[in-house]
Design a protein around this motif. Structure first.
Motif, mmCIF file in Angstrom:
data_model
loop_
_atom_site.group_PDB
_atom_site.id
_atom_site.type_symbol
_atom_site.label_atom_id
_atom_site.label_comp_id
_atom_site.label_asym_id
_atom_site.label_seq_id
_atom_site.Cartn_x
_atom_site.Cartn_y
_atom_site.Cartn_z
ATOM 1 N N ASP A 80 17.041 -0.819 -6.076
ATOM 2 C CA ASP A 80 16.201 -1.849 -6.540
ATOM 3 C C ASP A 80 14.954 -1.972 -5.551
ATOM 4 N N PHE A 81 15.198 -1.853 -4.342
ATOM 5 C CA PHE A 81 14.049 -2.081 -3.377
ATOM 6 C C PHE A 81 13.163 -0.811 -3.285
ATOM 7 N N ASP A 85 7.320 -1.912 -6.478
ATOM 8 C CA ASP A 85 7.272 -3.397 -6.298
ATOM 9 C C ASP A 85 8.623 -3.641 -6.467
ATOM 10 N N GLY A 86 9.510 -3.291 -5.739
ATOM 11 C CA GLY A 86 10.893 -3.708 -5.412
ATOM 12 C C GLY A 86 10.989 -4.951 -4.776
ATOM 13 N N GLU A 87 11.982 -5.923 -4.743
ATOM 14 C CA GLU A 87 12.132 -6.981 -4.169
ATOM 15 C C GLU A 87 13.496 -6.889 -3.624
ATOM 16 N N ALA A 88 13.552 -7.593 -2.368
ATOM 17 C CA ALA A 88 14.977 -7.762 -1.619
ATOM 18 C C ALA A 88 14.745 -9.151 -0.717
ATOM 19 N N PHE A 89 15.837 -9.485 -0.126
ATOM 20 C CA PHE A 89 16.129 -10.938 0.453
ATOM 21 C C PHE A 89 16.563 -10.517 1.856
ATOM 22 N N TYR A 90 15.971 -11.269 2.960
ATOM 23 C CA TYR A 90 16.732 -11.648 4.236
ATOM 24 C C TYR A 90 17.569 -12.819 4.069
ATOM 25 N N VAL A 113 8.761 -7.017 -0.127
ATOM 26 C CA VAL A 113 8.254 -6.468 -1.408
ATOM 27 C C VAL A 113 7.917 -5.019 -1.184
ATOM 28 N N SER A 114 8.315 -3.880 -1.978
ATOM 29 C CA SER A 114 7.978 -2.568 -1.554
ATOM 30 C C SER A 114 6.624 -2.130 -2.137
ATOM 31 N N PRO A 115 6.032 -1.009 -2.064
ATOM 32 C CA PRO A 115 4.972 -0.611 -2.518
ATOM 33 C C PRO A 115 5.023 -0.432 -4.024
ATOM 34 N N PRO A 116 3.614 -0.623 -4.806
ATOM 35 C CA PRO A 116 2.573 -0.658 -4.218
ATOM 36 C C PRO A 116 2.024 -2.081 -3.994
ATOM 37 N N ALA A 117 2.761 -2.906 -4.342
ATOM 38 C CA ALA A 117 2.330 -4.306 -3.818
ATOM 39 C C ALA A 117 2.454 -4.443 -2.678
ATOM 40 N N THR A 166 1.915 -11.565 1.367
ATOM 41 C CA THR A 166 2.557 -11.443 0.046
ATOM 42 C C THR A 166 2.234 -9.955 -0.576
ATOM 43 N N ALA A 167 1.141 -9.318 -0.102
ATOM 44 C CA ALA A 167 0.504 -7.962 -0.821
ATOM 45 C C ALA A 167 0.073 -7.153 0.516
ATOM 46 N N ALA A 168 0.503 -5.921 0.417
ATOM 47 C CA ALA A 168 -0.171 -5.188 1.244
ATOM 48 C C ALA A 168 -1.824 -4.996 0.974
ATOM 49 N N PRO A 169 -2.471 -4.460 2.194
ATOM 50 C CA PRO A 169 -2.199 -4.121 3.345
ATOM 51 C C PRO A 169 -1.984 -5.403 4.477
ATOM 52 N N CYS A 170 -0.960 -5.360 4.938
ATOM 53 C CA CYS A 170 -0.582 -6.568 5.824
ATOM 54 C C CYS A 170 -0.974 -6.278 7.320
ATOM 55 N N PRO A 171 -1.697 -7.028 7.969
ATOM 56 C CA PRO A 171 -2.022 -6.841 9.565
ATOM 57 C C PRO A 171 -0.426 -6.776 10.372
ATOM 58 N N GLY A 172 0.411 -7.661 9.914
ATOM 59 C CA GLY A 172 1.607 -7.785 10.600
ATOM 60 C C GLY A 172 2.537 -8.564 9.765
#
Length: 473
Positions: A80-81, A85-90, A113-117, A166-172
């Motif tokens: 799924d991930f 745009d797959g989604e998974a939870f901690y 969330v996985s790429p491309p988001a 919530t969306a790439a690119p993420c600075p951290g």
């Protein structure tokens, strides 16, 4: 995102669903202005190279949760991930109560969330009211804060707060520490709690950990309350060695005795940290027909930290026609066992004298057509992109000999600047790119002739076609 994956089905045992109608009294009105509790998450883990998101999040109590992808109580799988745009939870906790003829739902989540988001990771606190009393004000209390929601003319309303990237690119990814959630909610003590989990992801159950109580209360027309939540989360284990390699490599078809080489990359894919070092010994060949292959170059021997890689170059040299399956085994200390790469290739038996290239007359007919290229190129372009040619290969082509020769004073020098054999996957339209480091280095300004000869083996070649290219400064 979170709301569509959170389960709301009632279960049995200690988690039997309980809902209590709440009187609409003045004391509850104060909940609308109460300040939200402060977040109590303390740390974010290193990026896991297998997911490109943090390996874990930790609250100040020391509870560390990894991305939940494999346990039975996880809301997502690794597949799924891995999807776009797959989604998974901690961490995910949710519940639902009836409100004014409709319902109210709560979602508390630490998710990725996985790429491309993505890759992205964030905290979510969401309350959704659906089909309740129209144009009414509801005061909502949840384990980490309070919120006031006014419904519209259809009785719908929502409050949703996302904290982090919530969306790439993420600075951290440390921005996901600063929201309302923390510490993580967990089931109250229960002998039925699966090992390594904080909840089974399905059964409504009493919880502990809330900084604003451990219930979900909606005060207003037809309001109600519950202290039962579905909770999903997996304890993060210590870093372990993980090996990553392709599952299979295909060498295609090759005439008997003609070698084909492929380079296989192996990566250390454990979560960064002490204990994840991958110890590899030299790869070995196994499977049905290992004698048809040999390892001709290898850097895969030693200890590799997370993210490091090595390569093994395998040569396929068929001794007979037909399929020649084998495997490349990479011995290591990986938790999941050795890396094994399936090797496939097929040998092509020598052509008979009745083949298309038997005899000089036949060889002259076994020729490519429509040879095209750019005839004038700067040296800078050649050094960046090499040479590109297109052509149509005759039916039955199994090999193409390519040579590049210097032309000086109108004469073609006999010694080639560079030559090689290529193995096209099929006849017909063939796009050829010559981009080796050696060739690009040797193509200095001047005039060159490119000779291209199709054949069924190195010993059985057809007619040679030529074209010329001038390299400028």
């Amino acid at each position: 995102m979170s709301s569509i994956r959170s389960p709301w089905t009632a279960g049995r045992g200690p988690g039997r669903f309980r809902i209590t109608k709440t009187a609409f009294v003045t004391a509850l009105a104060a909940l609308a202005v109460a300040a939200p509790a402060q977040a109590d998450l303390s740390a974010v883990g290193p990026v896991d190279p297998s997911t490109d998101v943090p390996a874990w999040f930790q609250d100040k109590s020391g509870l560390k949760l990894g991305l939940c992808l494999t346990a039975p109580g996880c809301l997502s799988t690794a597949a799924d991930f891995a999807a776009p745009d797959g989604e998974a939870f901690y961490f995910n906790a949710g519940t639902s109560v009836p409100v004014g003829g409709g319902s109210a739902r709560l979602v508390l989540a630490q998710e990725a969330v996985s790429p491309p988001a993505g890759p992205a990771a964030f905290m979510r606190v969401r309350v959704t009211i659906t089909g309740a009393t129209a144009n009414a004000t509801y005061s909502v209390t949840h384990p980490f804060g309070n919120v006031t929601i006014t419904t519209d003319g259809r009785g719908n309303g929502k409050s949703s707060v996302d904290t982090g990237c919530t969306a790439a690119p993420c600075p951290g990814f440390d921005g996901a520490l600063g929201g309302q959630i923390g510490p993580f909610l967990t089931w109250t003590p229960d002998p039925n709690l699966p090992t390594g989990l904080i909840g089974d992801g399905l059964t409504p159950h009493t919880v502990t950990g809330g900084t604003n109580g451990n219930s979900f209360t909606v005060a207003g027309p037809g309001g109600s309350s519950t202290n039962l939540f579905t909770v999903a989360g997996k304890l993060a284990g210590p870093p372990v060695p993980v090996i990553n390699a392709p599952s299979a490599v295909d060498f295609g078809s090759s005439p008997v005795g003609v070698p084909v080489e492929k380079t296989i990359t192996v990566r250390s894919f454990g979560v960064p940290g002490a204990g994840s070092e991958l110890n590899i010994t030299s790869p070995i060949l196994g499977g049905d027909m290992p004698s048809q292959y040999r390892v001709v170059a290898n850097t895969c021997a030693g200890v590799f930290t997370s993210g490091q890689s090595c390569t093994a170059t395998v040569q396929f040299v068929p001794t007979a026609g037909g399929a020649q399956p084998a495997s490349l085994i990479v011995p290591s200390n990986a938790t999941g066992g050795n890396g094994t790469v399936a090797l496939t290739g097929a040998g092509v038996a020598p052509a008979t004298t009745t083949s298309a290239v038997a005899g000089a007359a036949a060889r002259s007919r076994f020729a490519l057509t429509k040879l095209r290229t750019t005839h004038r190129l700067s040296r800078a372009r050649v050094r960046s992109h090499g040479l590109r040619l297109t052509m149509r290969l005759p039916r039955g082509t199994e090999i193409v000999k390519v040579s590049v020769l210097r032309v000086r004073n109108g004469k073609v020098l006999r010694k080639p600047v560079w030559f090689a054999f290529r193995h096209p996957s099929s006849s017909g339209l063939y796009r050829l790119r010559l981009n080796t480091r050696k060739l690009r280095h040797r193509l200095t300004p001047g005039l060159y002739q490119v000779n291209i000869t199709p054949g069924v083996s190195r010993q059985q070649l057809g007619a040679t076609s030529t074209t010329r290219i001038r390299i400028t400064r």
